[in-house]
Design a protein around this motif. Structure first.
Motif, PDB file in Angstrom:
ATOM      1  N   UNK A  66       0.801  -1.215   0.000  1.00  0.00           N
ATOM      2  CA  UNK A  66       0.000   0.000   0.000  1.00  0.00           C
ATOM      3  C   UNK A  66       0.841   1.275   0.000  1.00  0.00           C
ATOM      4  N   UNK A  67       2.111   1.172   0.375  1.00  0.00           N
ATOM      5  CA  UNK A  67       2.965   2.356   0.366  1.00  0.00           C
ATOM      6  C   UNK A  67       3.405   2.744  -1.043  1.00  0.00           C
ATOM      7  N   UNK A  68       3.063   1.909  -2.039  1.00  0.00           N
ATOM      8  CA  UNK A  68       3.490   2.168  -3.411  1.00  0.00           C
ATOM      9  C   UNK A  68       2.389   2.793  -4.267  1.00  0.00           C
ATOM     10  N   UNK A  69       1.260   3.121  -3.642  1.00  0.00           N
ATOM     11  CA  UNK A  69       0.157   3.749  -4.396  1.00  0.00           C
ATOM     12  C   UNK A  69      -0.260   5.049  -3.711  1.00  0.00           C
ATOM     13  N   UNK A  70      -0.803   6.012  -4.463  1.00  0.00           N
ATOM     14  CA  UNK A  70      -1.272   7.271  -3.860  1.00  0.00           C
ATOM     15  C   UNK A  70      -2.398   7.014  -2.865  1.00  0.00           C
ATOM     16  N   UNK A  71      -2.472   7.854  -1.851  1.00  0.00           N
ATOM     17  CA  UNK A  71      -3.463   7.683  -0.799  1.00  0.00           C
ATOM     18  C   UNK A  71      -4.892   7.729  -1.337  1.00  0.00           C
ATOM     19  N   UNK A  72      -5.147   8.601  -2.317  1.00  0.00           N
ATOM     20  CA  UNK A  72      -6.506   8.698  -2.866  1.00  0.00           C
ATOM     21  C   UNK A  72      -6.913   7.405  -3.567  1.00  0.00           C
ATOM     22  N   UNK A  73      -5.982   6.824  -4.327  1.00  0.00           N
ATOM     23  CA  UNK A  73      -6.267   5.565  -5.011  1.00  0.00           C
ATOM     24  C   UNK A  73      -6.484   4.440  -4.009  1.00  0.00           C
ATOM     25  N   UNK A  74      -5.732   4.463  -2.921  1.00  0.00           N
ATOM     26  CA  UNK A  74      -5.868   3.447  -1.882  1.00  0.00           C
ATOM     27  C   UNK A  74      -7.242   3.527  -1.223  1.00  0.00           C
ATOM     28  N   UNK A  75      -7.696   4.730  -0.921  1.00  0.00           N
ATOM     29  CA  UNK A  75      -9.002   4.890  -0.282  1.00  0.00           C
ATOM     30  C   UNK A  75     -10.132   4.476  -1.219  1.00  0.00           C
ATOM     31  N   UNK A  76      -9.997   4.802  -2.500  1.00  0.00           N
ATOM     32  CA  UNK A  76     -11.008   4.380  -3.477  1.00  0.00           C
ATOM     33  C   UNK A  76     -11.089   2.856  -3.555  1.00  0.00           C
ATOM     34  N   UNK A  77      -9.921   2.211  -3.523  1.00  0.00           N
ATOM     35  CA  UNK A  77      -9.892   0.742  -3.585  1.00  0.00           C
ATOM     36  C   UNK A  77     -10.515   0.139  -2.330  1.00  0.00           C
ATOM     37  N   UNK A  78     -10.230   0.705  -1.187  1.00  0.00           N
ATOM     38  CA  UNK A  78     -10.803   0.196   0.060  1.00  0.00           C
ATOM     39  C   UNK A  78     -12.327   0.314   0.044  1.00  0.00           C
ATOM     40  N   UNK A  79     -12.835   1.431  -0.411  1.00  0.00           N
ATOM     41  CA  UNK A  79     -14.288   1.617  -0.483  1.00  0.00           C
ATOM     42  C   UNK A  79     -14.923   0.613  -1.443  1.00  0.00           C
ATOM     43  N   UNK A  80     -14.268   0.395  -2.575  1.00  0.00           N
ATOM     44  CA  UNK A  80     -14.786  -0.558  -3.555  1.00  0.00           C
ATOM     45  C   UNK A  80     -14.832  -1.962  -2.966  1.00  0.00           C
ATOM     46  N   UNK A  81     -13.788  -2.338  -2.263  1.00  0.00           N
ATOM     47  CA  UNK A  81     -13.713  -3.678  -1.689  1.00  0.00           C
ATOM     48  C   UNK A  81     -14.722  -3.862  -0.559  1.00  0.00           C
ATOM     49  N   UNK A  82     -14.979  -2.817   0.191  1.00  0.00           N
ATOM     50  CA  UNK A  82     -15.984  -2.915   1.246  1.00  0.00           C
ATOM     51  C   UNK A  82     -17.372  -3.169   0.662  1.00  0.00           C
ATOM     52  N   UNK A  83     -17.668  -2.516  -0.445  1.00  0.00           N
ATOM     53  CA  UNK A  83     -18.960  -2.717  -1.098  1.00  0.00           C
ATOM     54  C   UNK A  83     -19.083  -4.131  -1.653  1.00  0.00           C
ATOM     55  N   UNK A  84     -18.013  -4.620  -2.269  1.00  0.00           N
ATOM     56  CA  UNK A  84     -18.051  -5.955  -2.874  1.00  0.00           C
ATOM     57  C   UNK A  84     -18.139  -7.046  -1.819  1.00  0.00           C
ATOM     58  N   UNK A  85     -17.324  -6.918  -0.781  1.00  0.00           N
ATOM     59  CA  UNK A  85     -17.187  -7.990   0.203  1.00  0.00           C
ATOM     60  C   UNK A  85     -18.208  -7.921   1.337  1.00  0.00           C
ATOM     61  N   UNK A  86     -18.707  -6.713   1.618  1.00  0.00           N
ATOM     62  CA  UNK A  86     -19.593  -6.547   2.757  1.00  0.00           C
ATOM     63  C   UNK A  86     -18.843  -6.448   4.076  1.00  0.00           C
TER      64      UNK A  86
END
Length: 315
Positions: A184-204
């Motif tokens: 996670x240290x190799x990606x921008x913080x905004x992209x990381x937060x977007x990915x986390x939100x997407x995964x929360x929606x998919x996984x529940x």
């Protein structure tokens, strides 16, 4: 989804529905896996969780298929926790690496992981199994599924094998008990937060964990490579302002290169091979022809497992 992807998805779904899941009485099962092909960090994660759970479960074992090993189709004990009972060519590089880094932990390799688990319960009374690369292994019932996702390349093109890197549709992350983002240290913080939100929606899941890979230092080779070996770790500061050759045969060599740059290397030149590549004498000749005397060559511990047989030439 094109016809090849549909066929792959159908085959995976059918395999899951047709496989009868079996629980192992008296034992807990923790699966560590991913939803894409390679490069997410399953091996260091398995080592991490094993050490994390050692106090509560001292009698534990790792179950690995032994990808790339000559005996992956059989059922074998690679390590009884104290002795290595086969070579890395037989076991595969990743289980061998885990066996070396987990003294006191048994490591079994082979396609029939259920049979290995049943033997370990019978012979040793093993109470915790870490199922390496287990998200798509349906034969053994598990207590928890930890799924790792590479933050630098979560789903590739978003297509299934053989057109992409997905081993199953991302919607299947709803089976996960926990999701851990790696690198996670190799990606921008905004992209990381977007990915986390997407995964929360998919996984529940209410929370998505984050992690990063960090080098502990460098080890000069050759050295004894056994569970009891005491290695002398040198600070990565010696790379500062140096030109470094990065020799690797892993799924995501770019992350390794970036780690060397962050350690201070002035320049990093890559010599990379496909994941799990079995280095040949010809490969070694090519490498030595490119590298000048006194150049710094850095490789990963996983690659060292396969390079050890060529150490006389590389000294």
């Amino acid at each position: 989804m094109n016809p090849l992807e549909k066929l792959y998805s159908f085959g995976n779904s059918l395999h899951r529905r047709m496989t009868r899941s079996v629980r192992i009485p008296g034992a807990k099962i923790l699966s560590i896996g991913n939803i894409t092909t390679g490069g997410t960090g399953k091996t260091p994660a398995t080592i991490y969780f094993s050490k994390l759970l050692r106090a509560e479960f001292p009698n534990q074992a790792v179950l690995s298929r032994g990808y790339g090993g000559r005996l992956s189709h059989e059922t074998n004990l690679l390590s009884d926790g104290f002795r290595l009972l086969m070579g890395s060519d037989d076991s595969g590089d990743e289980p061998y690496l885990m066996a070396v880094n987990l003294p006191g932990v048994k490591v079994a390799v082979g396609r029939n992981r259920l049979k290995n688990a049943q033997r370990l319960v019978h012979d040793f009374g093993t109470s915790l199994f870490l199922l390496d690369d287990g998200f798509q292994h349906y034969r053994i019932g598990r207590d928890a599924d930890v799924v790792l996702i590479d933050a630098t390349n979560p789903f590739g093109s978003g297509r299934l094998l053989p057109q992409g890197i997905l081993r199953e549709p991302v919607e299947n992350l709803n089976r996960a008990s926990a999701i851990v983002l790696t690198k996670t240290d190799l990606v921008p913080l905004t992209a990381l937060e977007e990915l986390r939100e997407k995964l929360q929606k998919i996984s529940g899941l209410s929370h998505i964990f984050i992690s990063r890979h960090a080098s502990k230092g460098l080890v000069k080779i050759p050295h004894e490579y056994t569970p009891q070996a005491k290695t002398h770790i040198v600070s990565a500061d010696i790379l500062k302002h140096e030109s470094v050759w990065a020799l690797s045969a892993i799924a995501n060599s770019r992350a390794c290169d970036e780690m060397l740059r962050r350690a201070g290397a002035e320049s990093v030149t890559q010599i990379s091979f496909r994941d799990h590549h079995d280095f040949s004498a010809r490969d070694i000749e090519m490498i030595l022809s490119r590298v000048k005397p006194y150049d710094l060559v850095v490789t990963t511990e996983k690659d060292y497992v396969r390079l050890r047989k060529h150490m006389d030439a590389l000294k």
